[in-house]
Design a protein around this motif. Structure first.
Motif, PDB file in Angstrom:
ATOM      1  N   GLY A   1     -16.770 -34.361  10.909  1.00 27.37           N
ATOM      2  CA  GLY A   1     -17.608 -33.220  10.605  1.00 27.37           C
ATOM      3  C   GLY A   1     -17.697 -33.079   9.109  1.00 27.37           C
ATOM      4  N   HIS A   2     -18.263 -31.991   8.673  1.00 29.35           N
ATOM      5  CA  HIS A   2     -18.369 -31.794   7.234  1.00 29.35           C
ATOM      6  C   HIS A   2     -17.013 -31.446   6.632  1.00 29.35           C
ATOM      7  CE1 HIS A   2     -22.767 -31.478   7.718  1.00 29.35           C
ATOM      8  NE2 HIS A   2     -22.723 -32.002   6.511  1.00 29.35           N
ATOM      9  N   LEU A   3     -16.821 -31.926   5.435  1.00 31.44           N
ATOM     10  CA  LEU A   3     -15.652 -31.550   4.653  1.00 31.44           C
ATOM     11  C   LEU A   3     -16.124 -30.666   3.523  1.00 31.44           C
ATOM     12  CD1 LEU A   3     -13.826 -34.980   4.490  1.00 31.44           C
ATOM     13  CD2 LEU A   3     -13.203 -33.004   5.868  1.00 31.44           C
ATOM     14  N   ILE A   4     -15.285 -29.751   3.141  1.00 29.66           N
ATOM     15  CA  ILE A   4     -15.565 -28.871   2.010  1.00 29.66           C
ATOM     16  C   ILE A   4     -14.430 -29.063   1.021  1.00 29.66           C
ATOM     17  CG2 ILE A   4     -15.888 -26.489   1.236  1.00 29.66           C
ATOM     18  CD1 ILE A   4     -16.809 -25.935   4.196  1.00 29.66           C
ATOM     19  N   TRP A   5     -14.791 -29.458  -0.193  1.00 29.38           N
ATOM     20  CA  TRP A   5     -13.817 -29.637  -1.252  1.00 29.38           C
ATOM     21  C   TRP A   5     -14.020 -28.526  -2.273  1.00 29.38           C
ATOM     22  CZ3 TRP A   5     -16.655 -33.989   0.436  1.00 29.38           C
ATOM     23  CH2 TRP A   5     -15.906 -34.974   1.092  1.00 29.38           C
ATOM     24  N   LEU A   6     -12.974 -27.851  -2.633  1.00 30.69           N
ATOM     25  CA  LEU A   6     -12.998 -26.848  -3.693  1.00 30.69           C
ATOM     26  C   LEU A   6     -12.208 -27.423  -4.860  1.00 30.69           C
ATOM     27  CD1 LEU A   6     -12.313 -23.652  -1.573  1.00 30.69           C
ATOM     28  CD2 LEU A   6     -14.520 -24.630  -2.233  1.00 30.69           C
ATOM     29  N   ILE A   7     -12.823 -27.426  -6.027  1.00 20.73           N
ATOM     30  CA  ILE A   7     -12.245 -28.102  -7.188  1.00 20.73           C
ATOM     31  C   ILE A   7     -12.201 -27.138  -8.370  1.00 20.73           C
ATOM     32  CG2 ILE A   7     -12.546 -30.028  -8.791  1.00 20.73           C
ATOM     33  CD1 ILE A   7     -14.364 -30.972  -6.078  1.00 20.73           C
ATOM     34  N   ARG A   8     -11.077 -27.166  -9.065  1.00 22.76           N
ATOM     35  CA  ARG A   8     -10.925 -26.379 -10.297  1.00 22.76           C
ATOM     36  C   ARG A   8     -10.816 -27.352 -11.456  1.00 22.76           C
ATOM     37  NH1 ARG A   8      -6.857 -24.261 -13.659  1.00 22.76           N
ATOM     38  NH2 ARG A   8      -5.251 -25.362 -12.492  1.00 22.76           N
ATOM     39  N   LEU A   9     -11.621 -27.106 -12.497  1.00 16.47           N
ATOM     40  CA  LEU A   9     -11.590 -27.919 -13.702  1.00 16.47           C
ATOM     41  C   LEU A   9     -10.845 -27.184 -14.813  1.00 16.47           C
ATOM     42  CD1 LEU A   9     -14.175 -28.956 -12.080  1.00 16.47           C
ATOM     43  CD2 LEU A   9     -14.880 -29.872 -14.267  1.00 16.47           C
ATOM     44  N   VAL A  10     -10.156 -27.934 -15.648  1.00  8.75           N
ATOM     45  CA  VAL A  10      -9.493 -27.415 -16.841  1.00  8.75           C
ATOM     46  C   VAL A  10      -9.918 -28.314 -17.998  1.00  8.75           C
ATOM     47  CG1 VAL A  10      -7.267 -27.070 -17.994  1.00  8.75           C
ATOM     48  CG2 VAL A  10      -7.523 -26.488 -15.571  1.00  8.75           C
ATOM     49  N   ASP A  11     -10.431 -27.716 -19.054  1.00 14.98           N
ATOM     50  CA  ASP A  11     -10.880 -28.475 -20.224  1.00 14.98           C
ATOM     51  C   ASP A  11     -11.878 -29.570 -19.856  1.00 14.98           C
ATOM     52  OD1 ASP A  11      -9.203 -26.923 -21.843  1.00 14.98           O
ATOM     53  OD2 ASP A  11      -7.517 -28.304 -21.553  1.00 14.98           O
ATOM     54  N   GLY A  12     -12.744 -29.281 -18.878  1.00 13.12           N
ATOM     55  CA  GLY A  12     -13.774 -30.224 -18.484  1.00 13.12           C
ATOM     56  C   GLY A  12     -13.302 -31.369 -17.612  1.00 13.12           C
ATOM     57  N   LEU A  13     -12.047 -31.306 -17.131  1.00 14.16           N
ATOM     58  CA  LEU A  13     -11.490 -32.346 -16.273  1.00 14.16           C
ATOM     59  C   LEU A  13     -11.052 -31.739 -14.938  1.00 14.16           C
ATOM     60  CD1 LEU A  13      -9.228 -34.144 -18.903  1.00 14.16           C
ATOM     61  CD2 LEU A  13     -11.503 -34.872 -18.110  1.00 14.16           C
ATOM     62  N   MET A  14     -11.138 -32.524 -13.875  1.00  8.15           N
ATOM     63  CA  MET A  14     -10.695 -32.048 -12.569  1.00  8.15           C
ATOM     64  C   MET A  14      -9.184 -31.874 -12.571  1.00  8.15           C
ATOM     65  SD  MET A  14     -13.131 -34.417 -10.126  1.00  8.15           S
ATOM     66  CE  MET A  14     -12.338 -33.880  -8.632  1.00  8.15           C
ATOM     67  N   ALA A  15      -8.723 -30.666 -12.256  1.00  7.45           N
ATOM     68  CA  ALA A  15      -7.295 -30.367 -12.296  1.00  7.45           C
ATOM     69  C   ALA A  15      -6.690 -30.184 -10.902  1.00  7.45           C
ATOM     70  CB  ALA A  15      -7.036 -29.118 -13.130  1.00  7.45           C
ATOM     71  N   GLU A  16      -7.454 -29.580  -9.985  1.00  7.95           N
ATOM     72  CA  GLU A  16      -6.946 -29.320  -8.641  1.00  7.95           C
ATOM     73  C   GLU A  16      -8.077 -29.446  -7.636  1.00  7.95           C
ATOM     74  OE1 GLU A  16      -3.804 -26.058  -8.091  1.00  7.95           O
ATOM     75  OE2 GLU A  16      -5.141 -25.270  -9.663  1.00  7.95           O
TER      76      GLU A  16
ATOM     77  N   GLN B   1     -11.823 -28.842   6.489  1.00  7.85           N
ATOM     78  CA  GLN B   1     -12.651 -29.548   7.450  1.00  7.85           C
ATOM     79  C   GLN B   1     -13.439 -28.565   8.287  1.00  7.85           C
ATOM     80  OE1 GLN B   1     -10.658 -32.593   9.713  1.00  7.85           O
ATOM     81  NE2 GLN B   1     -12.058 -32.343  11.424  1.00  7.85           N
ATOM     82  N   GLN B   2     -14.736 -28.808   8.385  1.00  5.46           N
ATOM     83  CA  GLN B   2     -15.604 -28.030   9.265  1.00  5.46           C
ATOM     84  C   GLN B   2     -15.836 -28.887  10.503  1.00  5.46           C
ATOM     85  OE1 GLN B   2     -19.453 -27.280   7.606  1.00  5.46           O
ATOM     86  NE2 GLN B   2     -20.155 -26.123   9.373  1.00  5.46           N
ATOM     87  N   ASN B   3     -15.258 -28.501  11.631  1.00  4.16           N
ATOM     88  CA  ASN B   3     -15.356 -29.301  12.842  1.00  4.16           C
ATOM     89  C   ASN B   3     -16.757 -29.252  13.421  1.00  4.16           C
ATOM     90  OD1 ASN B   3     -12.633 -30.065  12.834  1.00  4.16           O
ATOM     91  ND2 ASN B   3     -12.063 -28.110  13.769  1.00  4.16           N
ATOM     92  N   GLN B   4     -17.113 -30.352  14.085  1.00  2.00           N
ATOM     93  CA  GLN B   4     -18.391 -30.405  14.785  1.00  2.00           C
ATOM     94  C   GLN B   4     -18.327 -29.445  15.976  1.00  2.00           C
ATOM     95  OE1 GLN B   4     -21.001 -31.891  13.811  1.00  2.00           O
ATOM     96  NE2 GLN B   4     -20.421 -33.673  12.606  1.00  2.00           N
ATOM     97  N   PRO B   5     -19.416 -28.718  16.248  1.00  2.00           N
ATOM     98  CA  PRO B   5     -19.411 -27.832  17.423  1.00  2.00           C
ATOM     99  C   PRO B   5     -19.363 -28.653  18.711  1.00  2.00           C
ATOM    100  CG  PRO B   5     -21.575 -27.858  16.373  1.00  2.00           C
ATOM    101  CD  PRO B   5     -20.652 -28.659  15.501  1.00  2.00           C
ATOM    102  N   SER B   6     -18.729 -28.104  19.739  1.00  2.00           N
ATOM    103  CA  SER B   6     -18.670 -28.776  21.037  1.00  2.00           C
ATOM    104  C   SER B   6     -20.051 -28.781  21.656  1.00  2.00           C
ATOM    105  CB  SER B   6     -17.698 -28.048  21.966  1.00  2.00           C
ATOM    106  OG  SER B   6     -16.418 -28.070  21.401  1.00  2.00           O
ATOM    107  N   ARG B   7     -20.324 -29.865  22.371  1.00  2.00           N
ATOM    108  CA  ARG B   7     -21.644 -29.952  23.033  1.00  2.00           C
ATOM    109  C   ARG B   7     -21.493 -29.788  24.506  1.00  2.00           C
ATOM    110  NH1 ARG B   7     -25.020 -34.517  19.807  1.00  2.00           N
ATOM    111  NH2 ARG B   7     -24.588 -33.683  17.797  1.00  2.00           N
TER     112      ARG B   7
END
Length: 118
Positions: A92-107, A112-118
């Motif tokens: 399913g879709h993934l969601i990434w949350l990212i924090r930058l420090v001084d213009g660089l990826m820090a964290e 995970q967003q699960n696919q709906p049942s069919r």
């Protein structure tokens, strides 16, 4: 789609995983980098090793970025990971949350967003 400088940095990160070109790791990752989904991998050197090891084991692995939203040092990415072109093994879709420090990826946090049942 990159949504400013922060979005460009994050796009380069996923490109690194897709191509295996780890030369950019020091240019995009903060020295104190931590991915909270994989807290054992800290800093650019550990990420380089993880990319090489992962791509050796799964050369068809591919990250797809669908949407990037950024606001200064905070970035949200919606996408998926799997094997191109159909990514049938994608959870399913993934969601990434990212924090930058001084213009660089820090964290980064991954959700995970699960696919709906069919």
């Amino acid at each position: 789609m990159t949504n400013g400088p922060a979005g460009t940095i994050v796009t380069r990160y996923f490109d690194m995983w897709n191509t295996g070109d780890t030369a950019i790791a020091d240019q995009i990752l903060h020295p104190d980098w931590v991915d909270h989904a994989h807290p054992e991998i800290t800093g650019p050197s550990a990420v380089k090793h993880a990319v090489q090891t992962t791509r050796a084991a799964r050369p068809d692995l591919h990250f797809t970025v669908d949407t990037i939203l950024s606001n200064n040092d905070l970035v949200a990415v919606i996408g998926s990971v799997g094997q191109p072109p159909h990514r049938t093994n994608s959870p399913g879709h993934l969601i990434w949350l990212i924090r930058l420090v001084d213009g660089l990826m820090a964290e980064m946090w991954t959700y995970q967003q699960n696919q709906p049942s069919r």
